[in-house]
Each structure stands twice: as C-alpha cells, then as structure tokens.
Design a protein around this motif. Structure first.
Motif, PDB file in Angstrom:
ATOM      1  N   LEU A 130      -6.156  -0.391  -0.752  1.00  0.00           N
ATOM      2  CA  LEU A 130      -6.294  -1.034   0.554  1.00  0.00           C
ATOM      3  C   LEU A 130      -6.836  -0.062   1.590  1.00  0.00           C
ATOM      4  O   LEU A 130      -6.440   1.111   1.629  1.00  0.00           O
ATOM      5  CB  LEU A 130      -4.929  -1.552   1.004  1.00  0.00           C
ATOM      6  CG  LEU A 130      -4.875  -2.444   2.252  1.00  0.00           C
ATOM      7  CD1 LEU A 130      -5.494  -3.799   1.970  1.00  0.00           C
ATOM      8  CD2 LEU A 130      -3.425  -2.617   2.713  1.00  0.00           C
ATOM      9  N   TRP A 171       0.834  -1.210   0.000  1.00  0.00           N
ATOM     10  CA  TRP A 171       0.000   0.000   0.000  1.00  0.00           C
ATOM     11  C   TRP A 171       0.863   1.252   0.000  1.00  0.00           C
ATOM     12  O   TRP A 171       0.691   2.140  -0.836  1.00  0.00           O
ATOM     13  CB  TRP A 171      -0.921  -0.030   1.217  1.00  0.00           C
ATOM     14  CG  TRP A 171      -1.668   1.240   1.463  1.00  0.00           C
ATOM     15  CD1 TRP A 171      -2.755   1.704   0.764  1.00  0.00           C
ATOM     16  CD2 TRP A 171      -1.400   2.226   2.478  1.00  0.00           C
ATOM     17  NE1 TRP A 171      -3.167   2.908   1.278  1.00  0.00           N
ATOM     18  CE2 TRP A 171      -2.354   3.259   2.341  1.00  0.00           C
ATOM     19  CE3 TRP A 171      -0.438   2.323   3.500  1.00  0.00           C
ATOM     20  CZ2 TRP A 171      -2.379   4.375   3.174  1.00  0.00           C
ATOM     21  CZ3 TRP A 171      -0.465   3.437   4.325  1.00  0.00           C
ATOM     22  CH2 TRP A 171      -1.431   4.443   4.159  1.00  0.00           C
ATOM     23  N   PHE A 190      -2.439  -3.282  -4.131  1.00  0.00           N
ATOM     24  CA  PHE A 190      -2.795  -2.806  -2.784  1.00  0.00           C
ATOM     25  C   PHE A 190      -3.056  -1.296  -2.712  1.00  0.00           C
ATOM     26  O   PHE A 190      -3.239  -0.758  -1.622  1.00  0.00           O
ATOM     27  CB  PHE A 190      -1.684  -3.175  -1.795  1.00  0.00           C
ATOM     28  CG  PHE A 190      -1.376  -4.639  -1.774  1.00  0.00           C
ATOM     29  CD1 PHE A 190      -2.282  -5.550  -1.266  1.00  0.00           C
ATOM     30  CD2 PHE A 190      -0.182  -5.125  -2.293  1.00  0.00           C
ATOM     31  CE1 PHE A 190      -2.008  -6.907  -1.262  1.00  0.00           C
ATOM     32  CE2 PHE A 190       0.103  -6.488  -2.292  1.00  0.00           C
ATOM     33  CZ  PHE A 190      -0.814  -7.382  -1.778  1.00  0.00           C
TER      34      PHE A 190
END
Length: 433
Positions: free
Chosen positions: A136, A126, A133
């Motif tokens: 996320l 992230w 990601f």
C-alpha cells in the motif's frame, strides 16, 4: 453419528464457533476451519494494534481449540475461487460463515477517491503486515494527517503515526511500516468526529495512552467539552474516558514535536487537492437531539493522508443472501441464512463490539445448528473436501504449516519484538512446503 461442520474464517468468530461446537458435541463433531490465508487468527494477527500484545495473547486459546480432537485448520483455500458455498453445503452438515467484515465503508464525500485517502482496514493492514496491504502507498511526506472517526481504531491509527520507532520496538509492527514511519514528516494528527466527547466511543485504555507518548501531545479545545456536571449521567467507564479528554484540554501546549488534535464537532464534507489529498474540508456541527447537524461553517485541515475509521463491510459471496444496507449477510438473529448455512461474528451482526463479543455468537449459532440438524448425514467430509481440492490443484496448508511459519517469524524478529511477519503468501507457502 458424527456431525461435519465447516467454519469459513479462522478469526475470533470462527474459533469461538468451533469452541462452542466442541463443547456441545465433543468427539461427535468434525470441524474444518477454512481460511484463504495460510495463517490463522484473522483480526488478532492483522487487526489488533501491534503495540497491544496483551490482546493478541487470546490466540493461545484458539490454538488450544485447534489442537482439539476433530478440529482441522485448512488454510490457503478461498471460497469462490477454490470451492463454492453450494459445494460446501453439499459436503458438510453445516457451514458457518465467520469471515468478519474486511472491507472499508466508503466515506462518501467528494474527493474520497484521491490518492492519500485510505480506509482503516487498509492502513491497519499495512502496518500489521497483512499480505493484501503490504504494498500500500501510504503518503507520509505532508506534515498533516486526518483520522476520521471517534472510536478505538481511530486512536490506534493516530497512536501508530505519533509514536517513535523506539516506542514501537517491542511490537510486531511490520518492518516496512517502521522504515516508512522513521522517515515520516507527519507532525499534526487530527482525529475528526461529528459529535462531542460524550458521544465518542474510545475506551479508557485507548484514550489514556495518548497522554503518555514520548514525542506527541494530545490537544482538546476547552470549548468542545460539555459542562462537567453532565458527566454524572455517563456510565463509570465512559466517565473515566471523558476524564482523560478533559485532562488533555487542561494541559497547555508543550514543546513535543507531534500534536494530536481532537477535532470534535467536525463533519467531513470533502477531500481536496491537486491530484492527491492535500486538505480535508470539515463543517462545524452542533447536537440536536443527539444528532450532529451542520452549521454551514467550514474549515480546512491541511493533510496529505486521510484515514477513514468509519466502519466495515462483509464481502459478498456468490449465492449467499446479503443485506446491502447493513453490510453483512442476511439471516435471522441466530445466524441462519438458509438450510445448512449460517453466519457468526461480524458477518452475522455487523462490525460491532470487542473480540470477546464474538464468543456468545458462536454459542448462539451452534444452538441453531443443533436445533436444525439433530444428527449428521455421515461420511468423511474432510476427505471429500481434500479430494475435491486436489482435483483442482489446490494445496491447502494445515496447522503444522502455520506452526512452521510461526516459529520462523519468531526467529527472525528484530531485538525486543515478538515476531517479524512474512508479508506475502508466496513467502509463507515457500516456508511451509
């Protein structure tokens, strides 16, 4: 006769394997480095902490390999979706799986599926801008965060949460992460480990950095430290790392707004909360023959975010033998899986060691290929692969496409930062088309 080799995975293990193949066969090898993303470098790009730019500099070595005669980067091609292992082994003389270990190991305690509980691969992905990601949900509205693990990844996660946005300005952290961290309410970061300072696997650099953060202070309970004379049995590097831990215990709590609590001798037993993570329940442990044994004494760590830094697993691939217990492909010590198929790096030995540890792996698997395949079967494997992918509507990206992405990321960087990454594959493909 030319040897055709496909390497699946454009991270450190893949590039070190390609480097070893070039040294062994020189111009008699044709190497395709295949990756599911349009960007190479894997863990270097999306796993190394964004504020550790010196480590990322190793990508220049991989760039040199990619520009070597007979080496191609083939991006945007996913094994299993676009082409199978059986097809690849029929096209190439040798196929090497260098796909790393991208999946988090589960914590395996009650409540580990609650919102707010993340694995480190997801959390690191992230803030590093990995396309998987980028969206996320990372809850940062609670004052507490718990980081489970006593290795460098745990310290990386804690440090990113603890730093000011100004401290991150010269990093390549994703802008969406900066925006979220700017609003973060996290003030108490707990690094939770089952054993003590002597058993922790932090490196000297990672541990030492925590003592120089602008707004955060690391705290260690003095009672968690072993007798100082026992440090003599440690190797010099580990002894120096423990020295940093001792120095944190010796400094009284100051007025910095963020505290990094080292929770040694704490074993996670549950995550609790009303529909989301609100506290981590830990059990005090003691060491018996080097093993952490629970004492039955429980504590609650208030937190809205739990990040598990406890290890990774290689993804399974249809048709490839897999060792479920070890979380990697099943093969012999040199990386042989079955005739024509090999593994290197974490996919061979599991997630251990540093980036450079993958280099000997590359040479080992090339030695195995050389012993098994004294000469290639001929043919133009690259052309065969390209034709097969084209027949399926798959449009691979090449190294020149990556160079265009790279230049665009550098040009759009915020002041002082090395780059601003594109965080979606569609953005990358749109740029490189």
């Amino acid at each position: 006769m030319t040897l055709n080799i496909a390497i699946i995975g454009a991270g450190p293990a893949g590039y070190y394997t390609a480097e070893a193949a070039l040294k062994h066969w020189g111009g008699n090898a044709r190497i395709d480095i295949i990756d599911r993303l349009p960007t190479p470098y894997g863990l270097i790009r999306a796993g190394v902490a964004p504020d550790h730019q010196s480590i990322k500099a190793v990508s220049r070595r991989y760039e040199t390999t990619n520009q070597g005669q007979g080496v191609r980067f083939v991006g945007n091609v996913e094994i299993g979706r676009d082409i199978s292992i059986a097809e690849l082994t029929s096209i190439y003389d040798a196929v090497v799986l260098s796909v790393g270990a991208p999946h988090d190991k589960p914590i395996g305690i009650p409540g580990d599926d609650l919102p707010g509980v993340l694995g480190s691969a997801a959390f690191v992905g992230w803030y590093n801008g990995h396309p998987d990601f980028a969206d996320l949900d990372v809850p940062l509205s609670h004052h507490g965060a718990a980081i489970i693990g006593n290795g460098n990844v745990a310290i990386d996660c804690a440090r990113i949460l603890a730093k000011t946005c100004d401290e991150l300005e010269t990093s390549d952290i994703a802008q969406h992460a900066v925006d979220e961290l700017r609003q973060s309410a996290v003030r108490d970061i707990h690094i939770v480990g089952r054993r003590g300072p002597h058993q922790a696997s932090f490196t000297v650099k990672e541990a030492g950095e925590l003592g120089h953060l602008e707004r955060a202070q690391p705290l260690v309970r003095p009672g968690d430290l072993p007798p100082v004379e026992e440090d003599a049995a440690l190797d010099p590097g580990h002894r120096k790392m423990v020295g940093h831990i001792r120095s944190f215990a010796a400094v009284p709590r100051g007025d910095k707004p963020v505290t990094i609590h080292f929770e040694f001798y704490r074993r996670p037993v549950a995550v609790e909360g009303n529909g989301k993570a609100e506290r981590l329940i830990v059990e005090t442990t003691r060491l018996e023959d080097g093993k952490a044994v629970g004492t039955g004494e429980l504590h609650a760590i208030p937190c809205g975010l739990v990040v598990a830094c406890i290890g990774y697993r290689t993804a399974t691939i249809e048709g490839v033998p897999y060792d479920t217990g070890l979380g990697r492909f099943a093969g012999d010590p040199q990386g042989r899986i079955f005739p024509g198929l090999y593994a290197s790096g974490w996919a061979r030995r599991g997630p251990s060691g540093t980036i450079g540890t993958n280099r000997p792996d590359g040479f080992s698997v090339v030695d195995a290929i050389a012993a098994d395949v004294p000469q290639g079967k001929g043919g133009d494997a690259a052309a065969t692969l390209d034709a097969l992918l084209a027949s399926r509507g798959v449009k691979p990206t090449g190294f020149s496409h990556w160079q265009a992405i790279d230049a665009a990321e550098v040009s759009r960087a915020r002041p002082g930062a090395p780059r601003e990454k594109f965080i979606s594959v569609s953005q990358m493909l749109g740029l490189s088309s």
